[in-house]
Structure formats: C-alpha cells, structure tokens
Design a protein around this motif. Structure first.
Motif, PDB file in Angstrom:
ATOM      1  N   ALA A 110      17.508 -30.053  32.113  1.00 58.51           N
ATOM      2  CA  ALA A 110      17.281 -30.207  30.671  1.00 58.51           C
ATOM      3  C   ALA A 110      17.864 -31.523  30.177  1.00 58.51           C
ATOM      4  O   ALA A 110      17.244 -32.232  29.371  1.00 58.51           O
ATOM      5  CB  ALA A 110      17.913 -29.029  29.919  1.00 58.51           C
ATOM      6  N   ILE A 125       8.753 -29.185  28.324  1.00 59.46           N
ATOM      7  CA  ILE A 125       9.950 -28.492  28.824  1.00 59.46           C
ATOM      8  C   ILE A 125       9.619 -27.748  30.118  1.00 59.46           C
ATOM      9  O   ILE A 125      10.349 -27.826  31.107  1.00 59.46           O
ATOM     10  CB  ILE A 125      10.514 -27.526  27.762  1.00 59.46           C
ATOM     11  CG1 ILE A 125      11.000 -28.322  26.544  1.00 59.46           C
ATOM     12  CG2 ILE A 125      11.648 -26.688  28.345  1.00 59.46           C
ATOM     13  CD1 ILE A 125      11.375 -27.458  25.343  1.00 59.46           C
ATOM     14  N   VAL A 146      16.129 -24.679  25.612  1.00 60.65           N
ATOM     15  CA  VAL A 146      16.017 -26.146  25.658  1.00 60.65           C
ATOM     16  C   VAL A 146      15.352 -26.659  24.384  1.00 60.65           C
ATOM     17  O   VAL A 146      15.747 -27.698  23.823  1.00 60.65           O
ATOM     18  CB  VAL A 146      15.265 -26.592  26.930  1.00 60.65           C
ATOM     19  CG1 VAL A 146      15.038 -28.101  26.925  1.00 60.65           C
ATOM     20  CG2 VAL A 146      16.045 -26.170  28.180  1.00 60.65           C
TER      21      VAL A 146
END
Ligand code: FES
Ligand code: FES
Length: 157
Positions: A110, A125, A146
């Motif tokens: 991340a 993501i 995230v």
C-alpha cells in the motif's frame, strides 16, 4: 570483497555473507526483521515484501548482491512513519486484519502504491496489492482500508 553495504531502515549496515544469499533470509536471520514473512520462497505470495529504494520487491527473489548501495525498508522501519499510522488506523477501522501474516507485506504494498499514486481508484488498489496474497480476509476489507488511508492521509503521500 569487503562486504555488501546497504541501508536498512535508515541505518547503514555491512553484510559479510555471500552475494548469493537471499535478502529474505538475511533480513530475518541476521538482522532480526521478523516482520518479513516467509510464505512461499518462490515470488508468489508477497509475504516477504520489502521496499528497496521505494520500490516493492519480494525479498525471497532478491540476492544480496543486488542490495549493494540500496535503501531497504521493512515494517520495522516503516512503522516509525506518520504514513504507517494512517494505514494502521484505517486497517483497524474496517477490521482488515485477521491472522496478520500477510499484513506487513500488504501495508508495504500500500505504501508503494500510494507513493506513486496518492489518489488510487479501487481498481488501482486491487492492482497495487495483486502480488500479495491473503488467505483470511477475502481482500475487500484490505482494499477498503487502503482507500480510507488514501483519503485520511491526503497530503502525506
Ligand atoms: S515468500 Fe517471497 S513471495 Fe512468497
Ligand atoms: S490476514 Fe491472514 S493471511 Fe491475510
């Protein structure tokens, strides 16, 4: 040869072993960075993820010879940053951690993603975390975490 010099979590170190040794083994066995997990040793699971000069690598696939001069960051170092605390809070908010085995690698993935793309879409993501396997969560909570971190940490990345 007088050792392999690199920076580990901001500290200069010299490794005196073989250039063929795996970074994963050296981090865990010599430098006691046990956040770096050994899942498959074949580049498939991402549990051994580290940042090298800001780029995500599977440390099981990196020979020590390639580490000379690099800056290596593991969770032991990243956890000192403000960005880590934003991610930690977001993961907690949506209960994105179950057994925890994959989480150090996920969080570093991340960090790598948000550093190059601070405002990712859900697809971004999922793509950014695609090299990191999780056997517990089904991924949705991690993706949500995230996404939340990107919003709550806006300006940090
Ligand atoms: S242990 Fe390195 S990718 Fe699985
Ligand atoms: S939380 Fe268990 S493997 Fe991801």
């Amino acid at each position: 040869m007088d050792g392999i010099r690199f920076t580990l979590n901001g500290r200069e170190v010299v490794y005196d072993g073989s250039a063929a040794d795996r970074l994963l083994d050296v981090l865990r066995d010599i430098y006691r960075c046990t956040s770096v997990k050994c899942g498959c040793k074949e580049g498939e699971c991402g549990a051994c993820s580290v940042l090298m000069d800001g780029v995500l690598y599977n440390s099981c696939c990196v020979a020590m010879g390639a580490v000379e001069g690099a800056s290596v960051v593991t969770m032991e170092g990243f956890r000192e940053t403000e960005r880590f605390h934003v991610l930690e809070k977001a993961f907690g908010e949506v209960s994105a951690v179950q057994c925890g085995f994959c989480i150090p690698g996920m969080v570093l993935a991340a960090e790598a993603l948000l550093s190059r793309n601070p405002h990712p879409t859900e697809d971004d993501i999922r793509e950014g975390l695609s090299g990191n396997l999780c056997r517990c969560t089904g991924y949705n909570a991690i993706v949500n975490a995230v996404s939340i971190a990107a919003k709550e940490g806006d300006g940090l990345w």
